[in-house]
Design an enzyme around this catalytic site. Structure first.
Site, PDB file in Angstrom:
ATOM      1  N   GLU A 146       0.830  -1.207   0.000  1.00  0.00           N
ATOM      2  CA  GLU A 146       0.000   0.000   0.000  1.00  0.00           C
ATOM      3  C   GLU A 146       0.864   1.257   0.000  1.00  0.00           C
ATOM      4  OE1 GLU A 146      -3.746   1.930   2.516  1.00  0.00           O
ATOM      5  OE2 GLU A 146      -2.744   0.119   3.248  1.00  0.00           O
ATOM      6  N   GLY A 147       1.906   1.260   0.818  1.00  0.00           N
ATOM      7  CA  GLY A 147       2.790   2.417   0.868  1.00  0.00           C
ATOM      8  C   GLY A 147       3.569   2.610  -0.415  1.00  0.00           C
TER       9      GLY A 147
END
Length: 408
Positions: A168-169
């Site tokens: 996600e990051g």
């Protein structure tokens, strides 16, 4: 006895028609050049299944790509009905219904002929990570219901999966650097160029249940579990990325307020409400947040826009939490605070991990070479039209003379 004027006119017109017609035919057959048709357009669908809500994004890109990576743009953004998919843990059969409205909008936008080749993916983030930790069986049931519902669609469904915090990051980092034109951009000379790596920016993401930080470090990454590597537009990138589960806005406020509140917020929404998105200093941001927190509640209610009512009670706690996280957690100071920008969109595109995922996915989709075709230049085409018109006029003239001749 010589030819009459009618015979001479008929012969001249007929000869003109023959010559101009032959000239037009030669121009059509000989005066063509090779041209490349505009590249076909590819589409992709990504569901962002967050802790508080699910969003659908449709992306499009030219099929020929650039250095094996698509030049992706956002074509549609749609927020699904209801809460996040983790909220359907006790009744997973209903989760598919919540996604149908946005899916129908996406299918209406994408040409039917392209449905079968359009990849679709659902990525679940921190809300489902928490559910998987609390009750793995319920989480698996929710994913099974999602796969069953989306698997019946006419597109190329690639699955529904739980994204790691690092994914996600990293995808969020790709998104923000892409929309800011820091991964690749079009130069004045008509070429795609890659900006210097020193211009790349870090990404801070605040979700409902987790928060992520991602950036290019100045030295080696010692903990390889916090390292992400990918190749985009012919260049390799290595970033440090870390996700802090249970430190998202909802989870933080639930511990502060002993209840789970609506989280349709992030750094941007809270700082936008407090008028702190125009790069204030750290001392100004700190003073503004405390000034708001010390206002009497009736004054806060009376001065706030009506559409802010559902989240009004949380802005003080959110602002203080974000300030503490950025200063005490991530180590921003008065000197470095000015380098932070709080954004919801850039270049007309929502800042979300989904675009980064789609950019990365295009590396796996084969590029298509533009189809060659034979065509005429504008000048040749114009000359051909002129000779065709001349042929038609001469032919009609010859027919007219002949009819006049017969009547005599």
């Amino acid at each position: 006895m010589g030819l009459t004027w009618k015979q001479r006119a008929f012969t001249a017109l007929l000869g003109t028609a023959a010559v101009s017609g032959l000239t037009a035919l030669l121009l059509i057959l000989v005066g063509t050049i090779n041209v490349l048709l505009p590249p076909d357009t590819k589409f992709g669908i990504v569901f962002d299944a967050g802790s508080s809500h699910t969003s659908l994004f449709v992306y499009q890109w030219p099929a020929n790509k650039e250095n094996d990576t698509g030049m992706v743009s956002q074509a549609l953004a749609c927020q699904a009905e209801g809460s996040g998919i983790s909220s359907y843990a006790s009744n997973p059969a209903r989760v598919g219904e919540s996604l149908q409205g946005c899916l129908e909008e996406a299918l209406a936008l994408i040409p039917k002929a392209k449905h079968h080749e359009t990849p679709m993916f659902l990525g679940a983030t921190a809300g489902m990570r928490l559910l998987s930790r609390k009750n793995r069986s319920q989480a698996e049931d929710v994913f099974a219901a999602v796969r069953q519902a989306l698997g019946q669609s006419p597109v190329d469904f690639r699955g529904a999966e739980l994204l790691t915090g690092q994914d996600e990051g990293a995808f969020g980092w790709i998104t923000i650097n892409y929309v800011l034109g820091l991964l690749v951009k079009y130069s004045f000379s008509g070429e795609w160029i890659r900006p210097l790596e020193e211009t790349l920016v870090g990404a801070l993401d605040m979700g409902g249940a987790s928060t992520q930080i991602t950036f290019v470090p100045g030295g080696p990454i010692l903990d390889k579990t916090t390292q992400a590597t990918f190749r985009l537009y012919g260049a390799d990138h290595t970033v440090y990325t870390h996700s802090y589960l249970c430190f998202g806005r909802d989870q933080a406020l639930s511990r502060l307020l002993a209840e789970l509140v609506q989280a349709f917020s992030s750094f941007y929404y809270t700082f936008h409400f407090l008028n702190l998105t125009s790069k204030p200093s750290l001392s100004e941001a700190n003073a503004t947040i405390w000034e708001f927190c010390l206002l009497p509640w009736k004054l806060v209610e009376g001065s706030a826009p009506p559409d802010q009512d559902p989240w009004l009670r949380d802005y003080c706690a959110s602002g203080l939490y974000f300030l503490t996280l950025l200063v005490e957690g991530y180590g921003f100071s008065e000197e470095t605070w000015g380098g932070i920008e709080f954004r919801q969109q850039a270049g007309g595109t929502d800042i979300s991990w989904t675009l980064g995922y789609m950019l990365n996915l295009t590396n796996l989709i084969p590029a298509e070479v533009p189809a060659p075709r034979r065509a005429q230049s504008f000048g040749v085409w114009t000359a051909g039209v002129v000779f065709l018109v001349l042929t038609l006029a001469a032919t009609l003239g010859a027919v007219g003379v002949q009819l006049f001749w017969i009547q005599d």
